[in-house]
Design a protein around this motif. Structure first.
Motif, PDB file in Angstrom:
ATOM      1  N   TRP A  81       0.844  -1.203   0.000  1.00 13.78           N
ATOM      2  CA  TRP A  81       0.000   0.000   0.000  1.00 13.78           C
ATOM      3  C   TRP A  81       0.878   1.252   0.000  1.00 13.78           C
ATOM      4  O   TRP A  81       0.656   2.177  -0.798  1.00 13.78           O
ATOM      5  N   GLN A  82       1.862   1.289   0.862  1.00 13.40           N
ATOM      6  CA  GLN A  82       2.741   2.463   0.936  1.00 13.40           C
ATOM      7  C   GLN A  82       3.570   2.612  -0.340  1.00 13.40           C
ATOM      8  O   GLN A  82       3.828   3.736  -0.795  1.00 13.40           O
ATOM      9  N   TYR A  83       3.977   1.498  -0.905  1.00 13.41           N
ATOM     10  CA  TYR A  83       4.751   1.509  -2.157  1.00 13.41           C
ATOM     11  C   TYR A  83       3.956   2.172  -3.282  1.00 13.41           C
ATOM     12  O   TYR A  83       4.484   2.972  -4.059  1.00 13.41           O
ATOM     13  N   ARG A 109       2.704   6.159  -1.275  1.00 12.64           N
ATOM     14  CA  ARG A 109       3.788   7.053  -0.885  1.00 12.64           C
ATOM     15  C   ARG A 109       4.954   7.009  -1.869  1.00 12.64           C
ATOM     16  O   ARG A 109       5.676   7.993  -2.062  1.00 12.64           O
ATOM     17  N   GLY A 110       5.112   5.856  -2.521  1.00 16.50           N
ATOM     18  CA  GLY A 110       6.237   5.705  -3.436  1.00 16.50           C
ATOM     19  C   GLY A 110       6.036   6.387  -4.768  1.00 16.50           C
ATOM     20  O   GLY A 110       7.003   6.592  -5.522  1.00 16.50           O
ATOM     21  N   ALA A 111       4.807   6.758  -5.090  1.00 14.31           N
ATOM     22  CA  ALA A 111       4.533   7.420  -6.362  1.00 14.31           C
ATOM     23  C   ALA A 111       4.565   8.932  -6.181  1.00 14.31           C
ATOM     24  O   ALA A 111       4.233   9.458  -5.109  1.00 14.31           O
ATOM     25  N   TYR A 112       4.941   9.656  -7.226  1.00 12.54           N
ATOM     26  CA  TYR A 112       4.971  11.118  -7.157  1.00 12.54           C
ATOM     27  C   TYR A 112       3.558  11.682  -7.055  1.00 12.54           C
ATOM     28  O   TYR A 112       3.291  12.603  -6.299  1.00 12.54           O
ATOM     29  N   TRP A 113       2.598  11.115  -7.864  1.00 12.86           N
ATOM     30  CA  TRP A 113       1.206  11.575  -7.868  1.00 12.86           C
ATOM     31  C   TRP A 113       0.404  10.792  -6.842  1.00 12.86           C
ATOM     32  O   TRP A 113       0.318   9.578  -6.908  1.00 12.86           O
ATOM     33  N   ARG A 114      -0.185  11.515  -5.899  1.00 11.08           N
ATOM     34  CA  ARG A 114      -0.913  10.861  -4.813  1.00 11.08           C
ATOM     35  C   ARG A 114      -2.396  11.218  -4.847  1.00 11.08           C
ATOM     36  O   ARG A 114      -2.804  12.237  -5.360  1.00 11.08           O
ATOM     37  N   ARG A 115      -3.164  10.350  -4.216  1.00 15.40           N
ATOM     38  CA  ARG A 115      -4.588  10.546  -4.010  1.00 15.40           C
ATOM     39  C   ARG A 115      -5.333  10.675  -5.350  1.00 15.40           C
ATOM     40  O   ARG A 115      -4.856  10.234  -6.379  1.00 15.40           O
ATOM     41  N   GLY A 116      -6.518  11.217  -5.283  1.00 12.00           N
ATOM     42  CA  GLY A 116      -7.369  11.295  -6.462  1.00 12.00           C
ATOM     43  C   GLY A 116      -8.160  10.012  -6.647  1.00 12.00           C
ATOM     44  O   GLY A 116      -7.719   8.920  -6.260  1.00 12.00           O
ATOM     45  N   PRO A 117      -9.357  10.091  -7.232  1.00  5.40           N
ATOM     46  CA  PRO A 117     -10.235   8.920  -7.312  1.00  5.40           C
ATOM     47  C   PRO A 117      -9.672   7.771  -8.140  1.00  5.40           C
ATOM     48  O   PRO A 117      -9.871   6.612  -7.784  1.00  5.40           O
ATOM     49  N   VAL A 118      -8.975   8.060  -9.243  1.00  5.83           N
ATOM     50  CA  VAL A 118      -8.449   6.989 -10.081  1.00  5.83           C
ATOM     51  C   VAL A 118      -7.338   6.243  -9.342  1.00  5.83           C
ATOM     52  O   VAL A 118      -7.334   5.004  -9.258  1.00  5.83           O
ATOM     53  N   THR A 119      -6.385   6.984  -8.811  1.00  3.06           N
ATOM     54  CA  THR A 119      -5.286   6.361  -8.072  1.00  3.06           C
ATOM     55  C   THR A 119      -5.783   5.556  -6.882  1.00  3.06           C
ATOM     56  O   THR A 119      -5.370   4.402  -6.668  1.00  3.06           O
ATOM     57  N   MET A 120      -6.683   6.139  -6.099  1.00  2.25           N
ATOM     58  CA  MET A 120      -7.107   5.470  -4.872  1.00  2.25           C
ATOM     59  C   MET A 120      -7.997   4.263  -5.148  1.00  2.25           C
ATOM     60  O   MET A 120      -7.978   3.286  -4.386  1.00  2.25           O
ATOM     61  N   ALA A 121      -8.763   4.298  -6.233  1.00  2.00           N
ATOM     62  CA  ALA A 121      -9.542   3.108  -6.603  1.00  2.00           C
ATOM     63  C   ALA A 121      -8.614   1.976  -7.034  1.00  2.00           C
ATOM     64  O   ALA A 121      -8.860   0.802  -6.723  1.00  2.00           O
ATOM     65  N   ALA A 122      -7.544   2.309  -7.750  1.00  4.22           N
ATOM     66  CA  ALA A 122      -6.585   1.290  -8.164  1.00  4.22           C
ATOM     67  C   ALA A 122      -5.869   0.687  -6.952  1.00  4.22           C
ATOM     68  O   ALA A 122      -5.714  -0.538  -6.839  1.00  4.22           O
ATOM     69  N   ILE A 123      -5.424   1.550  -6.034  1.00  2.00           N
ATOM     70  CA  ILE A 123      -4.762   1.057  -4.826  1.00  2.00           C
ATOM     71  C   ILE A 123      -5.720   0.202  -3.999  1.00  2.00           C
ATOM     72  O   ILE A 123      -5.336  -0.843  -3.447  1.00  2.00           O
ATOM     73  N   ASP A 179     -21.064  13.151  11.821  1.00  3.16           N
ATOM     74  CA  ASP A 179     -21.366  12.029  12.708  1.00  3.16           C
ATOM     75  C   ASP A 179     -21.078  10.677  12.072  1.00  3.16           C
ATOM     76  O   ASP A 179     -20.922   9.687  12.783  1.00  3.16           O
ATOM     77  N   TYR A 180     -21.005  10.644  10.728  1.00  2.00           N
ATOM     78  CA  TYR A 180     -20.783   9.391   9.999  1.00  2.00           C
ATOM     79  C   TYR A 180     -19.832   9.623   8.839  1.00  2.00           C
ATOM     80  O   TYR A 180     -19.952  10.609   8.105  1.00  2.00           O
ATOM     81  N   VAL A 181     -18.898   8.687   8.677  1.00  5.72           N
ATOM     82  CA  VAL A 181     -17.933   8.686   7.575  1.00  5.72           C
ATOM     83  C   VAL A 181     -18.500   7.823   6.456  1.00  5.72           C
ATOM     84  O   VAL A 181     -18.812   6.651   6.668  1.00  5.72           O
ATOM     85  N   ARG A 182     -18.594   8.403   5.219  1.00  3.75           N
ATOM     86  CA  ARG A 182     -19.346   7.752   4.157  1.00  3.75           C
ATOM     87  C   ARG A 182     -18.496   7.127   3.057  1.00  3.75           C
ATOM     88  O   ARG A 182     -19.036   6.610   2.076  1.00  3.75           O
ATOM     89  N   SER A 183     -17.188   7.156   3.122  1.00  2.00           N
ATOM     90  CA  SER A 183     -16.370   6.636   2.023  1.00  2.00           C
ATOM     91  C   SER A 183     -16.594   5.149   1.806  1.00  2.00           C
ATOM     92  O   SER A 183     -17.004   4.422   2.717  1.00  2.00           O
ATOM     93  N   ALA A 184     -16.312   4.710   0.589  1.00  2.00           N
ATOM     94  CA  ALA A 184     -16.376   3.294   0.235  1.00  2.00           C
ATOM     95  C   ALA A 184     -14.977   2.705   0.222  1.00  2.00           C
ATOM     96  O   ALA A 184     -14.004   3.383  -0.127  1.00  2.00           O
ATOM     97  N   VAL A 185     -14.877   1.438   0.584  1.00  2.54           N
ATOM     98  CA  VAL A 185     -13.594   0.734   0.504  1.00  2.54           C
ATOM     99  C   VAL A 185     -13.023   0.856  -0.898  1.00  2.54           C
ATOM    100  O   VAL A 185     -11.821   1.076  -1.088  1.00  2.54           O
ATOM    101  N   THR A 186     -13.880   0.736  -1.901  1.00  2.00           N
ATOM    102  CA  THR A 186     -13.456   0.764  -3.302  1.00  2.00           C
ATOM    103  C   THR A 186     -12.836   2.089  -3.703  1.00  2.00           C
ATOM    104  O   THR A 186     -11.949   2.119  -4.559  1.00  2.00           O
ATOM    105  N   HIS A 187     -13.256   3.182  -3.104  1.00  2.00           N
ATOM    106  CA  HIS A 187     -12.842   4.502  -3.579  1.00  2.00           C
ATOM    107  C   HIS A 187     -11.863   5.204  -2.660  1.00  2.00           C
ATOM    108  O   HIS A 187     -11.400   6.299  -3.006  1.00  2.00           O
ATOM    109  N   ALA A 188     -11.561   4.628  -1.524  1.00  2.00           N
ATOM    110  CA  ALA A 188     -10.726   5.330  -0.545  1.00  2.00           C
ATOM    111  C   ALA A 188      -9.513   4.517  -0.118  1.00  2.00           C
ATOM    112  O   ALA A 188      -9.079   4.601   1.031  1.00  2.00           O
ATOM    113  N   GLY A 189      -8.966   3.719  -1.026  1.00  2.00           N
ATOM    114  CA  GLY A 189      -7.689   3.078  -0.743  1.00  2.00           C
ATOM    115  C   GLY A 189      -7.737   1.696  -0.161  1.00  2.00           C
ATOM    116  O   GLY A 189      -6.703   1.150   0.222  1.00  2.00           O
ATOM    117  N   GLY A 190      -8.944   1.109  -0.048  1.00  2.00           N
ATOM    118  CA  GLY A 190      -9.024  -0.270   0.386  1.00  2.00           C
ATOM    119  C   GLY A 190      -9.209  -0.440   1.883  1.00  2.00           C
ATOM    120  O   GLY A 190      -9.448   0.507   2.635  1.00  2.00           O
TER     121      GLY A 190
END
Length: 407
Positions: free
Chosen positions: A67-69, A72-86, A285-296
């Motif tokens: 996960w960190q590789y 953190r190991g990539a220059y471009w971080r976050r964003g929906p495409v990257t985080m869905a792939a991770i 009061d509630y966190v709504r992210s999905a596993v699929t879209h927020a890094g697993g």
């Protein structure tokens, strides 16, 4: 256990899904969901062209390091495409590790914290009689908590719900062109006037005990959201979801100052960074992210642990455009974490379940991921191959004067 293959499966059994299939040198297979509604091929390419080749030969047991590789190991971080792939890589590796252990995934996350996972279903109607019938239908299906969405007088569509059953049914397809998103019309003031009357009628019909939820779909300014939250207080909502675009995290301070209606935020967020102010200042009061879209699972577990320090609970996003792989990953987390709140559940079509064979169940208002070792979902590659990808988009929303507005 080394990674020997990383294949991307794109299929459309009723709607588009992107799945990562990781195989190991000892013959095991793990799955991760990488579906990003309306941008599916961007994630498929990211996985096939960039991430997949980096996985070959890596130790499949080193989930945190991988996960960190990738993050953190990539220059471009976050964003929906990257985080869905991770996320897809992360979930597939957790699937593999749990299979090796011979245990359902939730056991590796600390074991069950509850016997079942409370779920809410969706009810909607163009007018009040249709809405009440929809609520009754969800109750007959076993739901004990229900999200309520209603048409607004003078508007043609029920906001926040695709107008056509076929998500690829927007203009253009009939002429052989690439389909375009359908366009809807919105009137904020009409909505603010109408919605409290809807919840008054629903409470009069179903009483005070039924947990009711509502999704604003980011359509209000902070002061409008504050006004709505206050107007809905007499009807005791379980939560008011995405009441204002939360990229402006400071705007939630204004909402919080004016209403005690519980707030749920985050289905379009893809990183803990998006939540920093909201969690630290207890503005939601509630966190709504999905596993699929927020890094697993790895990232979401850390997010929920942070939220727990501020008495904020989970409310994992569970729409039909997250595959059964993504749904199962969320359920294993739901069962294990202490600060569980509720799980959104939109059952998939029979075609989808033909492709994605799953062990999770829904009975009497509660979900359970099952006891199958691993994630409990497998992909029928032959069935998946029968359903070709079809370009499809969520609608675009415009105000009456034609200005593009949040959908």
């Amino acid at each position: 256990m080394r990674i020997a293959g990383a294949d991307v499966i794109v299929t459309s059994p009723g709607r588009n899904f992107v799945t990562l299939e990781i195989t190991t040198d000892d013959g095991l297979t793990g799955y991760g969901d990488a579906t990003l509604n309306g941008r599916e091929l961007a994630v498929a390419s990211y996985l096939s062209d960039h991430v997949g080749p980096l996985l070959i030969g890596r130790d499949a047991h080193r989930i945190e390091d991988t996960w960190q590789y990738l993050h953190r190991g990539a220059y471009w971080r976050r964003g929906p495409v990257t985080m869905a792939a991770i996320a897809a890589v992360d979930v597939a590796l957790w699937d593999l590790k749990a299979q090796v252990a011979g245990l359902p995934l939730y056991q590796l996350l600390g074991g069950a914290s509850r016997t079942g996972i409370r779920a809410y279903g969706h009810a909607s109607g163009r007018d009040l009689p249709e809405l009440l019938d929809s609520i009754r239908a969800r109750q007959e299906q076993g739901f004990r908590s229900i999200r309520v969405q209603s048409g607004v007088p003078g508007l043609e569509t029920i906001y926040g719900i695709s107008a056509a059953p076929d998500p690829a049914g927007g203009p253009g397809r009939e002429n052989g062109r690439h389909p375009q998103p359908s366009e809807e019309t919105w009137d904020t003031q009409a909505y603010l006037r109408h919605l409290p009357t809807v919840f008054e009628a629903v409470r009069n019909e179903f009483g005070p005990e039924l947990p009711l939820l509502h999704d604003v779909h980011h359509r209000l300014t902070p002061i409008q959201a504050a006004k709505l939250g206050k107007a809905l207080e007499p009807y005791d909502l379980f939560w008011l979801e995405d009441c204002t675009p939360a990229e402006n995290q400071d705007g939630l301070r204004l909402v919080r100052q004016h209403t005690t209606t519980p707030l749920a935020i985050g289905e379009v967020f893809n990183s803990v960074v998006d939540y920093q102010t909201l969690i630290r200042e207890q503005l939601i009061d509630y966190v709504r992210s999905a596993v699929t879209h927020a890094g697993g699972i790895t990232a979401m577990r850390k997010l929920f642990d942070l939220a727990a320090q501020y008495q904020i609970k989970s409310g994992i996003h569970g729409p039909a455009d997250i595959s059964p792989v993504g749904m199962a990953a969320g359920l294993h987390l739901d069962l294990a974490i202490h600060n569980f709140g509720i799980q959104e559940f939109m059952p998939h079509s029979a075609e989808t379940y033909e492709v994605f064979r799953h062990s999770y169940t829904f009975r009497d208002g509660y979900l359970h991921p099952g006891e199958t070792p691993g994630l409990g979902v497998t992909v029928d590659r032959a069935a998946a191959a029968r359903f070709e990808y079809r370009p499809a988009y969520l609608p675009v929303n415009r105000l009456r004067d034609g200005t593009v507005h949040d959908w």
